[in-house]
Structure formats: structure tokens, C-alpha cells
Design a protein around this motif. Sequence first.
Motif, PDB file in Angstrom:
ATOM      1  N   UNK A 186       1.439  -4.094   8.835  1.00 52.44           N
ATOM      2  CA  UNK A 186       2.139  -4.533   7.639  1.00 52.44           C
ATOM      3  C   UNK A 186       1.390  -5.634   6.917  1.00 52.44           C
ATOM      4  N   UNK A 187       1.910  -6.009   5.755  1.00 56.52           N
ATOM      5  CA  UNK A 187       1.304  -7.069   4.954  1.00 56.52           C
ATOM      6  C   UNK A 187       1.636  -8.439   5.541  1.00 56.52           C
ATOM      7  N   UNK A 188       0.766  -9.398   5.281  1.00 54.35           N
ATOM      8  CA  UNK A 188       1.011 -10.797   5.642  1.00 54.35           C
ATOM      9  C   UNK A 188       0.829 -11.638   4.390  1.00 54.35           C
ATOM     10  N   UNK A 189       1.801 -12.488   4.111  1.00 57.86           N
ATOM     11  CA  UNK A 189       1.728 -13.401   2.972  1.00 57.86           C
ATOM     12  C   UNK A 189       1.764 -14.826   3.512  1.00 57.86           C
ATOM     13  N   UNK A 190       0.738 -15.596   3.203  1.00 57.66           N
ATOM     14  CA  UNK A 190       0.615 -16.973   3.699  1.00 57.66           C
ATOM     15  C   UNK A 190       0.557 -17.910   2.504  1.00 57.66           C
ATOM     16  N   UNK A 191       1.395 -18.941   2.514  1.00 57.06           N
ATOM     17  CA  UNK A 191       1.440 -19.877   1.397  1.00 57.06           C
ATOM     18  C   UNK A 191       1.469 -21.317   1.889  1.00 57.06           C
ATOM     19  N   UNK A 192       0.972 -22.204   1.051  1.00 55.52           N
ATOM     20  CA  UNK A 192       1.066 -23.646   1.286  1.00 55.52           C
ATOM     21  C   UNK A 192       0.656 -24.326  -0.008  1.00 55.52           C
ATOM     22  N   UNK A 193       0.504 -25.645   0.010  1.00 61.06           N
ATOM     23  CA  UNK A 193       0.052 -26.330  -1.203  1.00 61.06           C
ATOM     24  C   UNK A 193      -0.913 -27.458  -0.841  1.00 61.06           C
ATOM     25  N   UNK A 239       0.795 -10.233  13.931  1.00 65.69           N
ATOM     26  CA  UNK A 239       0.403  -8.927  14.474  1.00 65.69           C
ATOM     27  C   UNK A 239       1.615  -8.135  14.938  1.00 65.69           C
ATOM     28  N   UNK A 240       2.423  -8.768  15.783  1.00 67.99           N
ATOM     29  CA  UNK A 240       3.516  -8.054  16.427  1.00 67.99           C
ATOM     30  C   UNK A 240       4.664  -7.741  15.477  1.00 67.99           C
ATOM     31  N   UNK A 241       4.956  -8.664  14.553  1.00 69.20           N
ATOM     32  CA  UNK A 241       6.065  -8.425  13.631  1.00 69.20           C
ATOM     33  C   UNK A 241       5.730  -7.296  12.661  1.00 69.20           C
ATOM     34  N   UNK A 242       4.535  -7.308  12.112  1.00 69.86           N
ATOM     35  CA  UNK A 242       4.176  -6.251  11.158  1.00 69.86           C
ATOM     36  C   UNK A 242       4.002  -4.905  11.857  1.00 69.86           C
ATOM     37  N   UNK A 243       3.911  -4.922  13.172  1.00 71.98           N
ATOM     38  CA  UNK A 243       3.826  -3.722  13.998  1.00 71.98           C
ATOM     39  C   UNK A 243       5.220  -3.269  14.447  1.00 71.98           C
ATOM     40  N   UNK A 244       6.239  -4.037  14.036  1.00 70.19           N
ATOM     41  CA  UNK A 244       7.638  -3.770  14.392  1.00 70.19           C
ATOM     42  C   UNK A 244       7.876  -3.821  15.898  1.00 70.19           C
ATOM     43  N   UNK A 270       0.825  -1.209   0.000  1.00 73.43           N
ATOM     44  CA  UNK A 270       0.000   0.000   0.000  1.00 73.43           C
ATOM     45  C   UNK A 270       0.859   1.259   0.000  1.00 73.43           C
ATOM     46  N   UNK A 271       2.145   1.096  -0.303  1.00 76.27           N
ATOM     47  CA  UNK A 271       3.046   2.236  -0.363  1.00 76.27           C
ATOM     48  C   UNK A 271       3.704   2.598   0.945  1.00 76.27           C
ATOM     49  N   UNK A 272       3.489   1.781   1.997  1.00 78.05           N
ATOM     50  CA  UNK A 272       4.079   2.050   3.296  1.00 78.05           C
ATOM     51  C   UNK A 272       5.397   1.329   3.490  1.00 78.05           C
ATOM     52  N   UNK A 273       5.855   1.300   4.732  1.00 78.53           N
ATOM     53  CA  UNK A 273       7.162   0.711   5.014  1.00 78.53           C
ATOM     54  C   UNK A 273       7.130  -0.333   6.125  1.00 78.53           C
ATOM     55  N   UNK A 274       5.947  -0.665   6.628  1.00 76.43           N
ATOM     56  CA  UNK A 274       5.878  -1.670   7.680  1.00 76.43           C
ATOM     57  C   UNK A 274       6.317  -3.029   7.159  1.00 76.43           C
ATOM     58  N   UNK A 275       6.963  -3.832   7.992  1.00 79.81           N
ATOM     59  CA  UNK A 275       7.498  -5.125   7.520  1.00 79.81           C
ATOM     60  C   UNK A 275       6.407  -6.126   7.152  1.00 79.81           C
ATOM     61  N   UNK A 276       6.790  -7.039   6.278  1.00 79.93           N
ATOM     62  CA  UNK A 276       5.883  -8.072   5.776  1.00 79.93           C
ATOM     63  C   UNK A 276       6.184  -9.406   6.445  1.00 79.93           C
ATOM     64  N   UNK A 277       5.152 -10.034   6.993  1.00 83.61           N
ATOM     65  CA  UNK A 277       5.281 -11.340   7.646  1.00 83.61           C
ATOM     66  C   UNK A 277       4.958 -12.450   6.660  1.00 83.61           C
ATOM     67  N   UNK A 278       5.769 -13.485   6.634  1.00 85.75           N
ATOM     68  CA  UNK A 278       5.495 -14.659   5.817  1.00 85.75           C
ATOM     69  C   UNK A 278       5.212 -15.869   6.690  1.00 85.75           C
ATOM     70  N   UNK A 279       4.131 -16.575   6.397  1.00 81.38           N
ATOM     71  CA  UNK A 279       3.803 -17.833   7.084  1.00 81.38           C
ATOM     72  C   UNK A 279       3.679 -18.904   6.016  1.00 81.38           C
TER      73      UNK A 279
END
Length: 322
Positions: A125-132, A286-291, A71-80
Motif C-alpha cells: 500500500x501507499x505510505x504518506x509521511x509528513x512533518x514540518x 510494511x505490515x499495515x499496508x500488507x494488511x 495506483x488504482x488498488x485497494x491496499x491500505x495507506x499508512x500515515x506517519x
Amino acid sequence: MSSKFVSMVYEALDNPAVNGAAVVALLESLGAPAENVSVTSTSVNYEPPEDTTQICDFIKVVIKGKTGKKSGGSSPTMGIIGRLGAQQAQPDRMGIVSDADGSIVALASAMKLLDMSAKGARLEGDVIITTHIATHVSITPHDPVDFMGMPVSSTTMNEYEVDDDMDAILSVDTSKGNSIIKKRGIALSATAKEGYILRVAPDLVSLMELATGNPAVTFPVTTQDITPYDNGIYHFNSIMQPHVATTAPVVGLAITAKSVVPGCDTGASYESELVDATVFSVEVAKQFTWSKIAFYDEAEYQKLLDLYGSMAVLQGGGAANK
């Protein structure tokens, strides 16, 4: 509570006809605003030695944060990442197998965050969750118990499941089929980053104790475990494999048992552990994307680099294969 979403995901994956489209429909049923989320499924054919006529569906959920990079911000992105071989082992087994646990936690975490988004509770921040999703794989001999086969190589899994935008990765995998961890529950690994095995993150220890109400449990990670899966060296399991495809710090979240439980057996997914892992994963997001938490000490990592240089060779084929 996350137990509702764990149950919903479990029942969906226990369907012999489950596929990526069904999982996408389940996730989209939460009604999160389309401008804030993206849920996609990508199909690829199984790779040898598995049946190449079968299909593996990769699921990716992107949940935009209020001040996230998308969204144009700088908060970190969490991956699960929900790591596994397959949810089922048709035709040798009937129903969902223990190996599915990582995907259950990843998808239940996605459902919780999507439900929050639908209600207006957006993370920073953004959260990206992946699996198969896969249902037809072989069962391969392994000590101390047999392993589930994999529909595609670990390299292919990383191609679809590790996203360059992930600033930290929580890799969730069932880890009951071993003689090392002798406790039922969930356990943390040390942080792995670019060939280094760093200390267990104190912030994650604290969060695990808050999420479970019990002392945090950790499990050992070796140099072998953070090298590529197909290099012919023994690996505990594939929980740390996202490490070979990223510069982001990676932590394994293992679902564990007191006894040795094969990943290829049915009736061996334990609801309380799945709920604990889901609650923990959501709190980490929650906490990671909140730095407010870190996966590693950046200054200490830089000192290691200054003293000993890069260890990134461990992420590749090794010096002998150059």
C-alpha cells in the motif's frame, strides 16, 4: 540499517539554515523512481504570537505501493506524522533541540522507504509521511519543564500534516518533558479513534518488541489529550493532535527518557531511541499496508458505537461552543 538515515537527517536539521528545500533535496537524493514517489514542501508564514515574518515549511512524502490506492488498488495507506514545535529555537538556543525527534524519525523513515523503493522493494500500500521545518520559535513556560513554541497553530499543522487518504496514523513526538514516563526508549499510546480511547493495539505491541528486542512500553492517554490543543484544557503534549482531524485510528509513538528533559534543550536527542523508533515505524508501514496488522478491533469499536453512540464531539470545540 536505519541508523545511517537517522544520522543523515540529524545532521541536515542541525544546520541553522535548514529549510524545506534542503530537506526535499536530501530525500530526492535517494533516487527513488519519480513515478513511484512525490516529495513536496509547502511554505506558510508563522502565526501569532510567533514572528509572522518567519517561514514554516511543511514536508509531504508520498510513496506509492504496488497495490495502493494511488495506483488504482485497494491496499491500505499508512500515515506517519513527525509531530513537533520546531527543530531549533533561534536565537535562544544554538543547534538542534530535543523537540526535533519526531521529525527526525519521520524523515529517516521516509529515507529508508525511499531507499527501498529505489532498490525495487515496494510496499503493497501507499505510505504518506509528513512533518514540518521551523527554526525560530519562542520558548513558553510549562510544568514540569518549558515547552517549545509552535510556528503555527495545531489546527494549521493538522491541515498540512493529516491526509484524508491515511487509513491509520502513527504520530511520532518526543515526550521527555514530563514526570509520567520514567523510562528511556520508545513507548506506545492506546489507539484513539473519533473520540474513543481504545485498547493498546496488540499487533503494535508485538511489532515493538520485535523491533527493539525489549518488552513493549506504553504510556497513558487521557480524554484531554485527544481534544483540540487550543481549548484551554491541559494536554500531556501534542502527540495525539492528529486525532482531532481524522476518522482514522491514531497511535502515538513517544520518544522517552528516565529524567525530565525539556524539548527546548540541545544535546538531548538520543541516537538509539531514534533508530528504534525509525525501525519500528518502517515495520509498521510494511505490515499495515500488507494488511497483516491492525490498529484497532473494528468489531469491538462498532459495538462501542452501538452501545454508547459517537464520541466525535471530543474532536471539535465541544458542546458549549456549538
